[in-house]
Design a protein around this motif. Sequence first.
Motif, short mmCIF file in Angstrom:
data_model
loop_
_atom_site.label_atom_id
_atom_site.label_comp_id
_atom_site.label_asym_id
_atom_site.label_seq_id
_atom_site.Cartn_x
_atom_site.Cartn_y
_atom_site.Cartn_z
N GLY A 141 -1.76 -0.26 -2.93
CA GLY A 141 -1.15 -0.48 -1.63
C GLY A 141 0.30 -0.88 -1.74
O GLY A 141 1.16 -0.36 -1.02
N PHE A 142 0.60 -1.80 -2.65
CA PHE A 142 1.95 -2.35 -2.74
C PHE A 142 2.51 -2.30 -4.16
O PHE A 142 3.43 -3.04 -4.50
N GLY A 143 1.98 -1.41 -4.98
CA GLY A 143 2.52 -1.20 -6.30
C GLY A 143 1.99 -2.16 -7.34
O GLY A 143 1.13 -3.00 -7.08
N GLY A 148 7.69 -3.63 -10.41
CA GLY A 148 8.33 -4.41 -9.35
C GLY A 148 7.29 -5.23 -8.64
O GLY A 148 6.43 -4.68 -7.94
N ALA A 149 7.36 -6.55 -8.80
CA ALA A 149 6.32 -7.42 -8.23
C ALA A 149 6.55 -7.63 -6.75
O ALA A 149 7.47 -8.33 -6.33
N SER A 150 5.71 -7.04 -5.92
CA SER A 150 5.80 -7.20 -4.48
C SER A 150 5.16 -8.51 -4.05
O SER A 150 4.15 -8.94 -4.63
N PRO A 151 5.69 -9.16 -3.02
CA PRO A 151 5.01 -10.36 -2.50
C PRO A 151 3.63 -10.03 -1.92
O PRO A 151 2.83 -10.93 -1.70
N TYR A 152 3.38 -8.75 -1.67
CA TYR A 152 2.10 -8.33 -1.09
C TYR A 152 1.17 -7.70 -2.13
O TYR A 152 0.17 -7.10 -1.77
N GLN A 153 1.52 -7.79 -3.41
CA GLN A 153 0.84 -6.97 -4.41
C GLN A 153 -0.67 -7.21 -4.48
O GLN A 153 -1.43 -6.30 -4.87
N GLY A 212 2.63 8.38 -23.83
CA GLY A 212 2.30 8.42 -22.43
C GLY A 212 3.15 7.46 -21.62
O GLY A 212 4.14 6.90 -22.11
N ARG A 213 2.77 7.27 -20.37
CA ARG A 213 3.51 6.42 -19.44
C ARG A 213 2.54 5.72 -18.51
O ARG A 213 1.44 6.21 -18.25
N PHE A 214 2.98 4.60 -17.95
CA PHE A 214 2.31 3.99 -16.82
C PHE A 214 3.04 4.48 -15.57
O PHE A 214 4.22 4.21 -15.38
N VAL A 215 2.35 5.24 -14.73
CA VAL A 215 2.92 5.80 -13.51
C VAL A 215 2.42 4.97 -12.33
O VAL A 215 1.21 4.81 -12.16
N ASP A 216 3.34 4.47 -11.53
CA ASP A 216 2.98 3.55 -10.46
C ASP A 216 3.50 4.09 -9.12
O ASP A 216 4.69 4.34 -8.96
#
Length: 415
Positions: A141-143, A148-153, A212-216
Amino acid sequence: MTTSTPVPIPATASGPLSGLVVVDLSRMLAGPFCTMLLADLGATVIKIEPPAGDLTRPMGPFADDDELKAYGGYFQSVNRNKYGAVVDLTTAEGAEVVRRLVAGADILVENYRPGVMERLGLGYEQLAEINPGLVYTAVRGFGDPRTGASPYQDWPSYDIVAQAMGGLLGITGPVGGPPTKTGPGLGDILPAIYAALGTLAAVRERETSGHGRFVDVSMYDAVLASCERIVYQHSYRGTVPGPEGNGHPILSPFDVFPARDGWIALAAPSDNHWVALCKAVGRPELGDDPRFRTNVDRSAHSGEVRDVLGRWTAERTREEITALLGGLVPVGPVNTADTILADPHVHARNMLHQVEHPGMARPVTIAASPIKFAGAEHSPARRAPLLGEHTDHVLRRAGYGPEDITELRRSGAVH
């Protein structure tokens, strides 16, 4: 009643992504739509479900003659072309099944909240130790705090929340009216498409890097990116766009107009199209009218443009309007499901799949992929899997023998 025998998972499928193996731990719409796109393009997608199944299985809609009700149209549509297994990730044995699958996979897709997979021992860093080339895609929902740490994570999210927070609801609906949700679940579908693109970009990079990669992809971010117009409108002019109705804030004409038998979409923002449209509707003098000479002029007088064209369209049927304007300016009827399925374009473009549905004697119709390749044959879709239909095939693929599979079933780690 239709009965089905599980189809063995082939070593490779057909399509441009043939050879790629995807472990799909996602549920609902955003993640499954992403993996559906990959499956449509030829990737082997192994859908792992919990013992109770994906939450969309019982959501319907169900046909009246469905005697089994193993899943409805929602699940069928976005889980086509996948292979299904039931694994309880909350058990140590179930988590180990996923780790063994990941060892031979290219991609993993999940849409849990941050931290859930890490607690199960299935986070990106943990799985990358097993398979450094793994492309791990998360749709949240919020990554994810990795990017990038969202306040809504830690908040859960659904389509309507993503549409609301990303700006889509705020510009949808009647002018001056309340915000309105779009018909399709764009709060899920848009991030799914971005996630599929990001996943394939990471797979392409792996060809040279070996890693590989972490895709967000955040649902909020995907909707915001798709509503990019409101950002530059606010930056350039200081405006706060509101519901736009069917019009456009900077293009005119660009609207939906009444016809005698329904509604018609019509757009002629370029000056050449405007002049051609004026001639076609019998008002050539409007092409030279200083109020309407350029798109900027027409946008400033969009109400007058709408009135002139609306009076003309209201006197004619949609068929009459499209017969006159089709091919001359961008125009098209506002279709509903029944008229779409009868449209020759849809059939010429192979935009409908006929698939079997367990529990029904007749096939059902679902929308097909819009991605076409010149010279490639049209491939029919496989129906969505029954719950746990391919569990044994998946376990054998992961290297488990018959006795191992019996023990996993006995322990409840798989079904």
